[in-house]
Motif scaffolding. Sequence first.
Motif, PDB file in Angstrom:
ATOM      1  N   TYR A 131       0.472  -1.405   0.439  1.00 30.18           N
ATOM      2  CA  TYR A 131      -0.004   0.290  -0.245  1.00 30.18           C
ATOM      3  C   TYR A 131       0.878   0.854   0.117  1.00 30.18           C
ATOM      4  O   TYR A 131       0.222   2.476  -0.237  1.00 30.18           O
ATOM      5  N   SER A 132       1.890   1.243   0.594  1.00 36.45           N
ATOM      6  CA  SER A 132       1.849   2.230   0.749  1.00 36.45           C
ATOM      7  C   SER A 132       3.336   2.859  -0.409  1.00 36.45           C
ATOM      8  O   SER A 132       5.011   2.775  -0.593  1.00 36.45           O
ATOM      9  N   SER A 133       2.635   3.972  -0.948  1.00 33.39           N
ATOM     10  CA  SER A 133       3.309   4.379  -2.365  1.00 33.39           C
ATOM     11  C   SER A 133       4.025   5.304  -1.969  1.00 33.39           C
ATOM     12  O   SER A 133       5.396   5.332  -2.539  1.00 33.39           O
ATOM     13  N   TRP A 134       4.801   5.666  -1.014  1.00 35.28           N
ATOM     14  CA  TRP A 134       5.366   7.185  -0.569  1.00 35.28           C
ATOM     15  C   TRP A 134       6.910   6.182  -0.378  1.00 35.28           C
ATOM     16  O   TRP A 134       7.607   6.624  -0.923  1.00 35.28           O
ATOM     17  N   SER A 135       6.239   4.996   0.610  1.00 37.81           N
ATOM     18  CA  SER A 135       8.067   4.313   0.763  1.00 37.81           C
ATOM     19  C   SER A 135       8.360   4.262  -0.244  1.00 37.81           C
ATOM     20  O   SER A 135       9.720   4.380  -0.502  1.00 37.81           O
ATOM     21  N   GLY A 187       5.921  11.363  11.771  1.00 40.09           N
ATOM     22  CA  GLY A 187       5.069  10.392  11.970  1.00 40.09           C
ATOM     23  C   GLY A 187       4.241   9.822  10.616  1.00 40.09           C
ATOM     24  O   GLY A 187       3.400   8.717  11.305  1.00 40.09           O
ATOM     25  N   LYS A 188       5.515   9.556   9.920  1.00 40.46           N
ATOM     26  CA  LYS A 188       4.601   9.426   8.865  1.00 40.46           C
ATOM     27  C   LYS A 188       6.072   8.802   7.781  1.00 40.46           C
ATOM     28  O   LYS A 188       7.243   8.893   8.941  1.00 40.46           O
ATOM     29  N   ALA A 189       5.211   7.469   6.933  1.00 39.29           N
ATOM     30  CA  ALA A 189       6.867   6.452   6.596  1.00 39.29           C
ATOM     31  C   ALA A 189       6.871   7.373   4.843  1.00 39.29           C
ATOM     32  O   ALA A 189       5.424   7.190   4.693  1.00 39.29           O
ATOM     33  N   PRO A 190       7.766   7.568   4.259  1.00 42.38           N
ATOM     34  CA  PRO A 190       9.200   6.431   4.409  1.00 42.38           C
ATOM     35  C   PRO A 190       9.637   7.907   4.998  1.00 42.38           C
ATOM     36  O   PRO A 190       9.621   9.264   5.369  1.00 42.38           O
ATOM     37  N   TRP A 227      12.856  12.737   6.377  1.00 44.48           N
ATOM     38  CA  TRP A 227      11.299  12.287   6.312  1.00 44.48           C
ATOM     39  C   TRP A 227      10.876  12.927   5.459  1.00 44.48           C
ATOM     40  O   TRP A 227      10.971  14.328   4.448  1.00 44.48           O
ATOM     41  N   ASP A 228      10.120  12.530   5.083  1.00 45.23           N
ATOM     42  CA  ASP A 228       9.005  13.027   3.561  1.00 45.23           C
ATOM     43  C   ASP A 228      10.082  12.174   2.066  1.00 45.23           C
ATOM     44  O   ASP A 228      10.967  12.771   1.765  1.00 45.23           O
ATOM     45  N   SER A 229       8.970  11.469   1.620  1.00 45.21           N
ATOM     46  CA  SER A 229       9.668  10.892   0.195  1.00 45.21           C
ATOM     47  C   SER A 229      10.515  11.807  -1.049  1.00 45.21           C
ATOM     48  O   SER A 229      11.588  11.331  -1.136  1.00 45.21           O
ATOM     49  N   LEU A 230       9.941  13.246  -1.258  1.00 43.94           N
ATOM     50  CA  LEU A 230      10.809  13.827  -1.559  1.00 43.94           C
ATOM     51  C   LEU A 230      11.832  14.698  -0.701  1.00 43.94           C
ATOM     52  O   LEU A 230      13.276  14.524  -1.966  1.00 43.94           O
ATOM     53  N   MET A 261       3.708  16.362  -9.042  1.00 46.96           N
ATOM     54  CA  MET A 261       3.103  14.890  -8.635  1.00 46.96           C
ATOM     55  C   MET A 261       3.651  14.225  -6.711  1.00 46.96           C
ATOM     56  O   MET A 261       2.105  13.803  -6.385  1.00 46.96           O
ATOM     57  N   HIS A 262       4.166  15.614  -6.336  1.00 45.54           N
ATOM     58  CA  HIS A 262       3.881  14.961  -4.223  1.00 45.54           C
ATOM     59  C   HIS A 262       2.842  15.346  -4.006  1.00 45.54           C
ATOM     60  O   HIS A 262       2.465  15.658  -3.250  1.00 45.54           O
ATOM     61  N   SER A 263       2.271  16.803  -5.159  1.00 44.54           N
ATOM     62  CA  SER A 263       1.405  17.876  -4.420  1.00 44.54           C
ATOM     63  C   SER A 263       0.008  17.875  -4.749  1.00 44.54           C
ATOM     64  O   SER A 263      -0.949  18.717  -4.448  1.00 44.54           O
TER      65      SER A 263
HETATM   66  N1  LIG Z   1       3.641  13.798   1.999  1.00 45.52           N
HETATM   67  C1  LIG Z   1       4.529  12.686   2.825  1.00 45.52           C
HETATM   68  C2  LIG Z   1       3.846  11.238   2.896  1.00 45.52           C
HETATM   69  C3  LIG Z   1       4.021  10.101   3.342  1.00 45.52           C
HETATM   70  C4  LIG Z   1       2.914   9.822   4.051  1.00 45.52           C
HETATM   71  O1  LIG Z   1       1.628  10.348   4.337  1.00 45.52           O
HETATM   72  N2  LIG Z   1       2.895   8.312   4.333  1.00 45.52           N
HETATM   73  C5  LIG Z   1       2.044   7.507   4.594  1.00 45.52           C
HETATM   74  C6  LIG Z   1       2.151   5.724   4.171  1.00 45.52           C
HETATM   75  S1  LIG Z   1       2.506   5.650   2.442  1.00 45.52           S
HETATM   76  C7  LIG Z   1       1.752   7.163   6.253  1.00 45.52           C
HETATM   77  O2  LIG Z   1       3.220   7.283   7.141  1.00 45.52           O
HETATM   78  N3  LIG Z   1       0.814   7.550   6.536  1.00 45.52           N
HETATM   79  C8  LIG Z   1       0.337   6.529   8.535  1.00 45.52           C
HETATM   80  C9  LIG Z   1       0.493   7.782   8.834  1.00 45.52           C
HETATM   81  O3  LIG Z   1      -0.730   8.825   8.664  1.00 45.52           O
HETATM   82  O4  LIG Z   1      -0.208   7.481  10.168  1.00 45.52           O
HETATM   83  C10 LIG Z   1       5.718  12.032   1.673  1.00 45.52           C
HETATM   84  O5  LIG Z   1       5.881  12.456   0.728  1.00 45.52           O
HETATM   85  O6  LIG Z   1       6.787  11.178   2.468  1.00 45.52           O
END
Ligand SMILES: N[C@@H](CCC(=O)N[C@@H](CS)C(=O)NCC(=O)O)C(=O)O
Length: 210
Positions: free
Chosen positions: A10-14, A51-54, A64-67, A98-100
Amino acid sequence: MKLVIGNKNYSSWSLRAWLAVKASGHAFEEIHIRLRQPDTKAHLLRWSPSGKAPCLIDSGLAIWDSLAICEYLAEESPHLWPLDGAARAIARSISAEMHSGFEALREHMSMDLQLLAPVQDYPAAVAADIRRIDQLWTDCRRNFATHGPYLFGEYSIADMMFAPVCFRFESYGVTLSPSAEEYLHVMLTHPDMLEWKHGALVEEELVGAS
Ligand SMILES: N[C@@H](CCC(=O)N[C@@H](CS)C(=O)NCC(=O)O)C(=O)O
């Protein structure tokens, strides 16, 4: 180096950050956090300030943050962006778009590598997102891809940013123009994309068996 990622399914950002670390050539350890669980946020916060991946951990530094992870890696590995200045500027523009953007596509066609569910009718906003992506891919390849099959010829961060869209188009059976279709095939057969997909399928089998 460590890369904190969500479920590969599921994790498109990862996926974007993982492809960038792979292309940088660094050896790295994957830290897997299962998304959509009551304790997901707590686990992510142990590593990732947002608090987010990646989240990339390099010598104790958390990025943190993919970009931002892609940019961090490109400082040491400039080949991750197109080397020509104009191409690099457009590559950054489409990566930022794409990112935004593309909210409708994200909402209605979430990434799920286990899914094969061709869709015939999309909401108008999704159809507009698909048309825009098709146009971007076609224009970039026509204008910049003189020495390879990727958006800017050589494989770059721009391709990585659109990688989850490629999996979505495959899952939902999206019809594209011939040039965009050709690019989609190139991406879906990239060895790193195949490796990620295999990881996603194995991961889901393991989850299903537990
Ligand atoms: N803009 C961020 C978005 C990161 C994001 O939303 N990651 C999701 C997983 S795909 C996440 O960590 N979700 C868990 C949560 O929000 O609790 C990026 O580019 O890394």
